[in-house]
Design an enzyme around this catalytic site. Structure first.
Site, PDB file in Angstrom:
ATOM      1  N   CYS A   2       5.988 -13.793  14.724  1.00 55.92           N
ATOM      2  CA  CYS A   2       6.145 -15.186  15.136  1.00 55.92           C
ATOM      3  C   CYS A   2       5.047 -15.607  16.114  1.00 55.92           C
ATOM      4  CB  CYS A   2       7.480 -15.379  15.835  1.00 55.92           C
ATOM      5  SG  CYS A   2       8.871 -14.773  14.897  1.00 55.92           S
ATOM      6  N   ARG A  27      -0.821 -13.800  11.704  1.00 58.92           N
ATOM      7  CA  ARG A  27       0.188 -12.855  12.195  1.00 58.92           C
ATOM      8  C   ARG A  27       1.347 -12.713  11.219  1.00 58.92           C
ATOM      9  NH1 ARG A  27      -0.415 -12.324  17.893  1.00 58.92           N
ATOM     10  NH2 ARG A  27       1.755 -11.757  18.055  1.00 58.92           N
ATOM     11  N   TRP A  74       8.732 -15.597  11.697  1.00 57.37           N
ATOM     12  CA  TRP A  74       8.803 -14.486  10.745  1.00 57.37           C
ATOM     13  C   TRP A  74      10.252 -14.023  10.797  1.00 57.37           C
ATOM     14  CZ3 TRP A  74       9.787  -9.156  10.809  1.00 57.37           C
ATOM     15  CH2 TRP A  74       9.315  -8.423   9.712  1.00 57.37           C
ATOM     16  N   ASN A  98       9.961 -15.920  20.439  1.00 62.55           N
ATOM     17  CA  ASN A  98       9.526 -14.710  19.731  1.00 62.55           C
ATOM     18  C   ASN A  98      10.326 -13.547  20.287  1.00 62.55           C
ATOM     19  OD1 ASN A  98       7.566 -16.242  18.572  1.00 62.55           O
ATOM     20  ND2 ASN A  98       5.835 -15.279  19.614  1.00 62.55           N
ATOM     21  N   GLY A  99      10.712 -12.617  19.436  1.00 61.50           N
ATOM     22  CA  GLY A  99      11.456 -11.458  19.924  1.00 61.50           C
ATOM     23  C   GLY A  99      12.847 -11.421  19.317  1.00 61.50           C
ATOM     24  N   GLU A 482      -4.112   6.727   4.512  1.00 60.14           N
ATOM     25  CA  GLU A 482      -4.526   5.382   4.893  1.00 60.14           C
ATOM     26  C   GLU A 482      -4.889   4.551   3.658  1.00 60.14           C
ATOM     27  OE1 GLU A 482      -4.221   3.513   7.223  1.00 60.14           O
ATOM     28  OE2 GLU A 482      -5.754   1.984   6.985  1.00 60.14           O
ATOM     29  N   LYS A 486      -3.080   1.030   2.459  1.00 57.72           N
ATOM     30  CA  LYS A 486      -3.808  -0.226   2.209  1.00 57.72           C
ATOM     31  C   LYS A 486      -3.457  -0.776   0.842  1.00 57.72           C
ATOM     32  CE  LYS A 486      -4.719  -0.676   5.221  1.00 57.72           C
ATOM     33  NZ  LYS A 486      -4.744  -0.524   6.645  1.00 57.72           N
ATOM     34  N   GLU A 489       0.212  -2.220   0.698  1.00 58.48           N
ATOM     35  CA  GLU A 489       0.527  -3.430   1.454  1.00 58.48           C
ATOM     36  C   GLU A 489      -0.135  -4.684   0.919  1.00 58.48           C
ATOM     37  OE1 GLU A 489      -2.186  -2.248   5.324  1.00 58.48           O
ATOM     38  OE2 GLU A 489      -0.602  -3.684   5.627  1.00 58.48           O
ATOM     39  N   HIS A 505       4.507  21.371  -5.371  1.00 59.56           N
ATOM     40  CA  HIS A 505       5.834  21.460  -4.742  1.00 59.56           C
ATOM     41  C   HIS A 505       6.689  20.233  -5.032  1.00 59.56           C
ATOM     42  CE1 HIS A 505       4.475  25.058  -2.760  1.00 59.56           C
ATOM     43  NE2 HIS A 505       3.370  24.410  -2.434  1.00 59.56           N
ATOM     44  N   LYS A 602       1.201  -9.329  11.378  1.00 62.51           N
ATOM     45  CA  LYS A 602       0.061  -8.612  11.946  1.00 62.51           C
ATOM     46  C   LYS A 602       0.448  -7.798  13.168  1.00 62.51           C
ATOM     47  CE  LYS A 602      -4.217  -7.413  12.394  1.00 62.51           C
ATOM     48  NZ  LYS A 602      -4.670  -6.339  11.494  1.00 62.51           N
TER      49      LYS A 602
HETATM   50  C1  F6R Z   1      -1.608  -1.598   8.142  1.00 62.03           C
HETATM   51  C2  F6R Z   1      -1.354  -2.172   9.431  1.00 62.03           C
HETATM   52  C3  F6R Z   1      -0.166  -1.702  10.198  1.00 62.03           C
HETATM   53  C4  F6R Z   1      -0.543  -1.526  11.679  1.00 62.03           C
HETATM   54  C5  F6R Z   1       0.700  -1.174  12.501  1.00 62.03           C
HETATM   55  C6  F6R Z   1       0.367  -0.908  13.946  1.00 62.03           C
HETATM   56  O1  F6R Z   1      -2.765  -2.121   7.578  1.00 62.03           O
HETATM   57  O2  F6R Z   1      -2.060  -3.012   9.879  1.00 62.03           O
HETATM   58  O3  F6R Z   1       0.340  -0.532   9.669  1.00 62.03           O
HETATM   59  O4  F6R Z   1      -1.494  -0.519  11.774  1.00 62.03           O
HETATM   60  O5  F6R Z   1       1.603  -2.242  12.432  1.00 62.03           O
HETATM   61  O6  F6R Z   1      -0.225  -2.015  14.535  1.00 62.03           O
HETATM   62  P1  F6R Z   1      -1.003  -1.908  15.898  1.00 62.03           P
HETATM   63  O7  F6R Z   1      -2.209  -1.082  15.660  1.00 62.03           O
HETATM   64  O8  F6R Z   1      -1.330  -3.323  16.252  1.00 62.03           O
HETATM   65  O9  F6R Z   1      -0.083  -1.252  16.872  1.00 62.03           O
END
Ligand code: F6R
Length: 607
Positions: A2, A27, A74, A98-99, A482, A486, A489, A505, A602
């Site tokens: 949010c 975000r 959000w 927010n929260g 990683e 990517k 998501e 396994h 984000k």
């Molecule tokens: C994936 C991604 C998330 C963040 C995670 C932690 O692409 O962006 O998995 O890495 O939410 O976020 P931060 O680094 O802001 O604590």
């Protein structure tokens, strides 16, 4: 997650509120709303969907109001809908939040005389404030304080009352809020990027603080009514850093800018002549560094993957240090014992992730020294750690993290190198890593320039799959994790990563025509073993893509992306660039919203 904006001044409030909300779009959100006060009364407009939908509803309602608050929501409590969107209006109170208010059900039951329209916890907070406000009998800030004292949970809030239309009350506990100080105007945002172009002077509110802002004043107190003298800081980001710079998406821009963003991470920290790295931020003396026996690396998602990859390297050159990498959302509730002489690395791009922040606070309670590996300057984690190393990659706007990952890995490897230096590890062991780090920005540029079109072509072939398996071993395994994150998501293809050695396994049972496999194959000691694993997949009809720096690669796989580089140990960081581009182009081919994937936010400021 949010976003909050607010304005009080001489200009049209709606203009700032809408443009500010647009800046916060990255975000992640699913509805938006604004309220402004003016000569013609109150204008409250909310819309499900994008800011464009809100703008369409606002067209024709421009009234030149000079005060207002806005929000992107959000969804947590209740579906994305207009009625659940903020601002919430109860009695005389308008509130954006927010929260999460954890005890909202009890509070709701205890509040008599209110009819609730939404399913949200935030509307309950608005009603609670209204109940203390008593139609303007008490100052708004006092009513907010009374209400907040009953709250369990996290909040960043902005509150207005039409009975006192020249002020906005803001408060925070666990959810960021920044107050922008302008000339004859005061602006509010949950993220400083919304303020750019309006003012560079900002006050970052701390947890437990409440501020009453008017166009010419900011008065901050603690919830216990102690006055706080506000520290005005300069916002370091500039407007150019939050624009697409000619790219179609922020994600591609951020992938392609990694040579430069990594240079920023390295600036002044690598001394090639002396063969040393120097990190001032952690604030540990040589003696303290020498004493370290254990590292705990804490993060979520990509930050966790970065920690895992860094841990493989740190173990290679600091043999007396054990490294444990933990997922913040799990670790915060474990009864984990942290041994003496430990340091905790707290890894976060945003510096606001709720689970990571909670771990930081738990770890500090145990008296363990904390070091931040953070990007967002002035963020909560950056302010609460004992010391830290900013990665300095600039704003990361796309929800999927790319440039932050690369720099987080390198920053943590450098931290490991500083420990090794202090412990007197032979420079012959450390210098090859330091040399590779120094040349990494150039090597990244080469790989991105050489591979971009090739990867695009490969991605087109795999866009219709529903499942993917990413494979790697040793340092290529966290890189595979990683890469899989990517892909899932942003392309919504179900992708999971396995260590090659784990295939037999269980995961080998998956291989069929619904799956493709992306194998990261760095040249090195374990290369032949990984090749045997690829052969096992091929023998079962796998659709294998390999990404490798091996020049003589002749397995009969479906697709190959070869990179050329003189880097050896750090090759998985380069292979990961290919995985980033691959995920990007698959998502583009599928016509998806690559910068704002569905359901994601984000900066995850709620648990
Ligand atoms: C994936 C991604 C998330 C963040 C995670 C932690 O692409 O962006 O998995 O890495 O939410 O976020 P931060 O680094 O802001 O604590």
């Amino acid at each position: 997650m949010c976003g909050i904006v607010g304005y009080v001044g001489e200009k049209n409030a709606q203009d700032f509120l809408v443009s500010g909300l647009k800046r916060l779009e990255y975000r992640g959100y699913d509805s938006a709303g604004v309220v402004t006060f003016g000569d013609k009364g109150v204008t409250l407009v909310k819309a499900k969907g994008k800011i464009g939908d809100l703008e369409a509803k606002l067209a024709g309602l421009k009234r030149g109001d000079k005060v207002g608050i806005g929000h992107t929501r959000w969804a947590t409590h209740g579906e994305p809908s207009e009625v659940n969107a903020h601002p919430h209006h109860v009695g005389n109170i308008y509130l954006v939040h927010n929260g999460i208010i954890e005890n909202y059900k009890e509070l709701k039951n205890a509040l008599s005389g209110y009819e609730f329209k939404s399913e949200t916890d935030s509307e309950v907070l608005a009603a609670l404030i209204d109940s203390f406000y008593q139609g303007g009998k008490y100052p708004l800030a006092n009513a907010v304080v009374q209400a907040l004292k009953l709250i369990q949970g996290t909040y960043g809030i902005a509150v207005m009352s039409e009975l006192n239309p020249s002020e906005i009350v803001v408060a925070r506990a666990g959810s960021p809020l920044v107050i922008g100080v302008g000339h004859g105007e005061t602006l509010i945002a949950s993220d400083a990027s919304a303020l750019l172009g309006h003012t560079k002077q900002a006050i970052y509110l701390n947890d437990g603080e409440i501020a009453t802002v008017t166009k010419n004043s900011v008065e901050i107190k603690t919830l216990n009514a102690e006055p706080v003298s506000a520290k005005v800081e300069e916002i370091e980001t500039n407007l150019a850093a939050i624009q697409k710079d000619g790219y179609e998406h922020f994600l591609l821009k951020e992938i392609m800018e990694q040579p430069r963003s990594l240079e920023e991470t390295l600036r002044g920290r690598v001394d090639l002549e002396e063969g040393m790295v120097r990190l001032g931020g952690p604030g540990l003396s040589e003696t303290e560094l020498r004493k370290i026996k254990h590292l705990v690396i804490v993060g979520c998602g990509t930050a966790y993957n970065a920690g895992l990859l860094a841990s493989y390297y740190i173990e290679q050159f600091t043999p007396e240090v054990t490294v444990e990498v933990v997922i913040a959302s799990e670790y915060r509730y474990r009864q984990a014992y942290i041994p003496k002489d430990s340091v905790a690395l707290i890894v976060s791009q945003s510096g606001e992730t709720a689970d990571t922040l909670a771990c930081l606070r738990e770890i500090k309670k145990q008296g363990v020294r904390t070091v931040g590996i953070v990007n967002a300057i002035g963020s909560t984690i950056a302010r609460e750690v004992d010391g830290g190393t900013y990665v300095h990659v600039g704003p990361e706007i796309s929800v999927a993290s790319t440039k932050a990952f690369t720099s987080q890995v390198v920053a943590m490897v450098m931290f490991g190198l500083t420990i090794a230096q202090a412990k007197g590890v032979r420079s012959g062991v450390l210098k090859p890593y330091i040399k590779e780090i120094a040349k990494l920005p150039g090597e990244i540029k080469k790989v991105l320039d050489e591979c971009r079109e090739l990867v695009k072509g490969v991605a087109e072939k795999y866009k219709d799959y529903d499942h993917a398996v990413y494979l790697g071993r040793d340092t290529a395994y966290p890189a595979a994790m990683e890469g899989a994150l990517k892909l899932k998501e942003i392309s919504y293809i179900d992708a999971n990563a396995y260590a090659f050695g784990e295939l037999k396994h269980g995961p080998l049972a998956l291989i069929d025509d619904r799956f493709f496999e992306l194998a990261l194959l760095p040249e090195g000691e374990l290369y032949e073993k990984a090749v045997s694993n690829v052969q096992e997949v091929l023998a079962r009809g796998g659709h294998v893509i390999t990404v490798t720096n091996k020049t003589e690669f002749d397995l009969p796989v479906e697709s190959v992306v070869k990179i050329t580089t003189s880097v050896e140990a750090l090759v998985p960081i380069l292979l990961n660039l290919v995985a980033q581009l691959f995920a990007y182009y698959v998502a583009v081919e599928k016509g998806l919203d690559v910068d704002q994937p569905r359901n994601l936010a984000k900066s995850v400021t709620v648990e």
